[in-house]
Write a protein that holds these residues in place. Structure first.
Motif, PDB file in Angstrom:
ATOM      1  N   TYR A  15       1.274  12.385   1.006  1.00 50.27           N
ATOM      2  CA  TYR A  15       0.750  13.300  -0.178  1.00 50.27           C
ATOM      3  C   TYR A  15       1.515  12.941  -1.473  1.00 50.27           C
ATOM      4  CZ  TYR A  15      -0.400  14.842   4.778  1.00 50.27           C
ATOM      5  OH  TYR A  15      -1.004  15.046   6.197  1.00 50.27           O
ATOM      6  N   ARG A  16       0.559  14.011  -2.304  1.00 57.86           N
ATOM      7  CA  ARG A  16       1.663  14.060  -4.200  1.00 57.86           C
ATOM      8  C   ARG A  16       0.311  14.639  -3.966  1.00 57.86           C
ATOM      9  NH1 ARG A  16       3.711   9.074  -7.026  1.00 57.86           N
ATOM     10  NH2 ARG A  16       5.101  10.066  -8.299  1.00 57.86           N
ATOM     11  N   ARG A  74      -4.634  19.756  -7.792  1.00 59.44           N
ATOM     12  CA  ARG A  74      -5.215  18.695  -6.264  1.00 59.44           C
ATOM     13  C   ARG A  74      -3.695  18.351  -5.471  1.00 59.44           C
ATOM     14  NH1 ARG A  74     -10.205  18.890  -7.257  1.00 59.44           N
ATOM     15  NH2 ARG A  74     -10.693  16.734  -5.848  1.00 59.44           N
ATOM     16  N   VAL A  75      -4.341  18.025  -3.842  1.00 61.21           N
ATOM     17  CA  VAL A  75      -3.833  17.499  -2.713  1.00 61.21           C
ATOM     18  C   VAL A  75      -3.763  15.802  -3.177  1.00 61.21           C
ATOM     19  CG1 VAL A  75      -2.797  17.250  -0.818  1.00 61.21           C
ATOM     20  CG2 VAL A  75      -2.851  18.898  -2.053  1.00 61.21           C
ATOM     21  N   PHE A  76      -3.726  15.344  -3.404  1.00 59.60           N
ATOM     22  CA  PHE A  76      -3.425  13.601  -3.037  1.00 59.60           C
ATOM     23  C   PHE A  76      -3.481  12.809  -1.730  1.00 59.60           C
ATOM     24  CE2 PHE A  76      -4.467  14.140  -7.501  1.00 59.60           C
ATOM     25  CZ  PHE A  76      -5.436  13.156  -7.608  1.00 59.60           C
ATOM     26  N   PHE A  77      -4.216  11.839  -1.335  1.00 55.72           N
ATOM     27  CA  PHE A  77      -4.036  11.250   0.361  1.00 55.72           C
ATOM     28  C   PHE A  77      -3.776   9.591   0.103  1.00 55.72           C
ATOM     29  CE2 PHE A  77      -5.866  15.367   0.718  1.00 55.72           C
ATOM     30  CZ  PHE A  77      -4.956  15.896   1.297  1.00 55.72           C
ATOM     31  N   THR A  82       1.341   2.686  -4.173  1.00 59.00           N
ATOM     32  CA  THR A  82      -0.151   2.488  -4.776  1.00 59.00           C
ATOM     33  C   THR A  82      -1.265   2.796  -5.174  1.00 59.00           C
ATOM     34  OG1 THR A  82       1.317  -0.605  -4.397  1.00 59.00           O
ATOM     35  CG2 THR A  82      -1.062  -0.763  -5.287  1.00 59.00           C
ATOM     36  N   GLU A  83      -1.537   2.430  -3.721  1.00 60.27           N
ATOM     37  CA  GLU A  83      -2.463   3.669  -3.798  1.00 60.27           C
ATOM     38  C   GLU A  83      -2.716   4.443  -3.485  1.00 60.27           C
ATOM     39  OE1 GLU A  83      -5.625   2.169  -2.230  1.00 60.27           O
ATOM     40  OE2 GLU A  83      -4.773   0.333  -1.570  1.00 60.27           O
ATOM     41  N   MET A  84      -2.007   5.504  -4.052  1.00 53.69           N
ATOM     42  CA  MET A  84      -1.756   6.894  -4.886  1.00 53.69           C
ATOM     43  C   MET A  84      -2.151   6.792  -6.307  1.00 53.69           C
ATOM     44  SD  MET A  84      -1.508  10.109  -3.488  1.00 53.69           S
ATOM     45  CE  MET A  84      -0.144  10.102  -2.135  1.00 53.69           C
ATOM     46  N   GLU A  85      -1.139   6.019  -6.909  1.00 52.33           N
ATOM     47  CA  GLU A  85      -1.299   5.385  -8.543  1.00 52.33           C
ATOM     48  C   GLU A  85      -2.712   5.432  -8.804  1.00 52.33           C
ATOM     49  OE1 GLU A  85       0.720   6.431 -10.349  1.00 52.33           O
ATOM     50  OE2 GLU A  85       2.175   7.034  -8.919  1.00 52.33           O
ATOM     51  N   ASP A  86      -3.732   4.384  -7.573  1.00 50.90           N
ATOM     52  CA  ASP A  86      -4.985   4.219  -7.901  1.00 50.90           C
ATOM     53  C   ASP A  86      -5.671   5.200  -7.707  1.00 50.90           C
ATOM     54  OD1 ASP A  86      -4.064   1.552  -8.529  1.00 50.90           O
ATOM     55  OD2 ASP A  86      -4.818   0.934  -6.751  1.00 50.90           O
ATOM     56  N   MET A  87      -5.485   6.033  -7.153  1.00 49.64           N
ATOM     57  CA  MET A  87      -6.205   7.165  -7.098  1.00 49.64           C
ATOM     58  C   MET A  87      -5.848   8.406  -7.842  1.00 49.64           C
ATOM     59  SD  MET A  87      -8.048   7.172  -4.076  1.00 49.64           S
ATOM     60  CE  MET A  87      -8.693   5.262  -3.012  1.00 49.64           C
ATOM     61  N   LEU A  88      -4.999   8.505  -8.923  1.00 50.61           N
ATOM     62  CA  LEU A  88      -4.778   9.411  -9.758  1.00 50.61           C
ATOM     63  C   LEU A  88      -5.406   8.921 -10.938  1.00 50.61           C
ATOM     64  CD1 LEU A  88      -3.615  11.416 -11.050  1.00 50.61           C
ATOM     65  CD2 LEU A  88      -1.579  10.222 -11.534  1.00 50.61           C
ATOM     66  N   VAL A  89      -5.510   7.720 -10.931  1.00 52.12           N
ATOM     67  CA  VAL A  89      -6.270   6.939 -12.094  1.00 52.12           C
ATOM     68  C   VAL A  89      -7.837   7.480 -12.144  1.00 52.12           C
ATOM     69  CG1 VAL A  89      -6.863   4.558 -13.061  1.00 52.12           C
ATOM     70  CG2 VAL A  89      -4.191   5.072 -12.453  1.00 52.12           C
ATOM     71  N   GLY A  94     -12.690  10.375 -14.193  1.00 51.67           N
ATOM     72  CA  GLY A  94     -14.096  11.457 -13.363  1.00 51.67           C
ATOM     73  C   GLY A  94     -14.716  10.171 -12.078  1.00 51.67           C
ATOM     74  N   GLN A  95     -13.636   9.606 -11.202  1.00 55.47           N
ATOM     75  CA  GLN A  95     -14.578   8.699 -10.229  1.00 55.47           C
ATOM     76  C   GLN A  95     -13.995   9.143  -9.071  1.00 55.47           C
ATOM     77  OE1 GLN A  95     -12.530   4.985 -11.562  1.00 55.47           O
ATOM     78  NE2 GLN A  95     -14.853   4.251 -12.998  1.00 55.47           N
ATOM     79  N   ILE A  96     -14.853   8.848  -8.001  1.00 53.93           N
ATOM     80  CA  ILE A  96     -13.933   9.282  -6.611  1.00 53.93           C
ATOM     81  C   ILE A  96     -12.642   8.743  -6.474  1.00 53.93           C
ATOM     82  CG2 ILE A  96     -15.053   7.059  -5.356  1.00 53.93           C
ATOM     83  CD1 ILE A  96     -15.967   9.400  -3.174  1.00 53.93           C
ATOM     84  N   SER A  97     -11.892   9.926  -5.383  1.00 52.60           N
ATOM     85  CA  SER A  97     -10.782  10.002  -5.080  1.00 52.60           C
ATOM     86  C   SER A  97     -10.849  10.150  -3.416  1.00 52.60           C
ATOM     87  CB  SER A  97      -9.864   9.994  -5.945  1.00 52.60           C
ATOM     88  OG  SER A  97      -9.373  11.746  -6.107  1.00 52.60           O
ATOM     89  N   SER A  98      -9.390  10.086  -3.551  1.00 54.22           N
ATOM     90  CA  SER A  98      -8.878  10.809  -1.890  1.00 54.22           C
ATOM     91  C   SER A  98      -7.946  11.554  -2.113  1.00 54.22           C
ATOM     92  CB  SER A  98      -8.004   9.534  -0.735  1.00 54.22           C
ATOM     93  OG  SER A  98      -7.281   8.864  -1.409  1.00 54.22           O
ATOM     94  N   SER A  99      -8.467  13.422  -2.690  1.00 53.59           N
ATOM     95  CA  SER A  99      -8.496  14.353  -3.006  1.00 53.59           C
ATOM     96  C   SER A  99      -8.910  15.775  -3.049  1.00 53.59           C
ATOM     97  CB  SER A  99      -7.648  13.813  -4.367  1.00 53.59           C
ATOM     98  OG  SER A  99      -8.516  14.712  -5.241  1.00 53.59           O
ATOM     99  N   VAL A 100      -7.831  16.565  -2.777  1.00 56.83           N
ATOM    100  CA  VAL A 100      -9.228  18.194  -2.991  1.00 56.83           C
ATOM    101  C   VAL A 100      -8.123  18.675  -3.416  1.00 56.83           C
ATOM    102  CG1 VAL A 100      -9.666  17.270   0.178  1.00 56.83           C
ATOM    103  CG2 VAL A 100      -7.243  18.557  -0.459  1.00 56.83           C
TER     104      VAL A 100
END
Length: 161
Positions: A15-16, A74-77, A82-89, A94-100
């Motif tokens: 989580y981040r 926002r909480v990212f999963f 590395t995947e976490m950094e990709d989700m923030l980018v 404005g793209q889909i990410s694993s966050s709520v």
């Protein structure tokens, strides 16, 4: 408990937390409905925590930030840093990410390890998973006969495509 899946068979979910630091105008608004004027601002997110490995630590952190509007947190999963950094980018683009949002997380939005891994796999750009599949019959007679039986059932309408 809370219904969050922390570990799959060999996957740990990290989580981040990120905060909205500014709202930038969206460059292309052609896909946005004219009735939704509030959506013409793109939120820009920056990390405000290190990687966390337990929901308890995450809940404690979110309670400490309860004075900040929940839509600005926002909480990212992800399954790795590395995947976490990709989700923030992706979120900042404005793209889909694993966050709520923090509000969704605190209200019990369920996050499944398999869903996080599936999203990471689908977004992986290392290989093109959209290439057409080229079928070849198996070498053994028994496997070929099984394929022929399936083909016959498909042609007779017993199987859907």
């Amino acid at each position: 408990m809370w219904g969050y899946t922390l570990r799959g068979k060999d996957t740990m979910i990290y989580y981040r937390v990120a905060f909205c630091v500014e709202q930038a105008p969206v460059e292309s608004t052609e896909h946005i409905n004219s009735h939704c004027q509030a959506l013409t601002q793109q939120m820009v997110w920056k990390w405000r925590s290190t990687l966390l490995t337990s929901p308890h630590a995450l809940f404690t952190l979110l309670r400490a930030y309860n004075y900040i509007p929940k839509e600005n947190v926002r909480v990212f999963f992800a399954s790795s840093e590395t995947e976490m950094e990709d989700m923030l980018v992706r979120q900042n683009a404005g793209q889909i990410s694993s966050s709520v949002t923090a509000d969704q997380f605190m209200s019990g939005k369920r996050i499944n390890t398999m869903d996080v891994k599936r999203l990471e796999f689908e977004l992986n750009t290392d290989k093109d998973h959209d290439e057409p599949y080229k079928f070849t019959l198996p070498l053994s007679i028994s496997e070929r006969m099984a394929w022929i039986a399936l083909l016959r059932k498909r042609q007779q309408g017993e199987l859907e495509s």
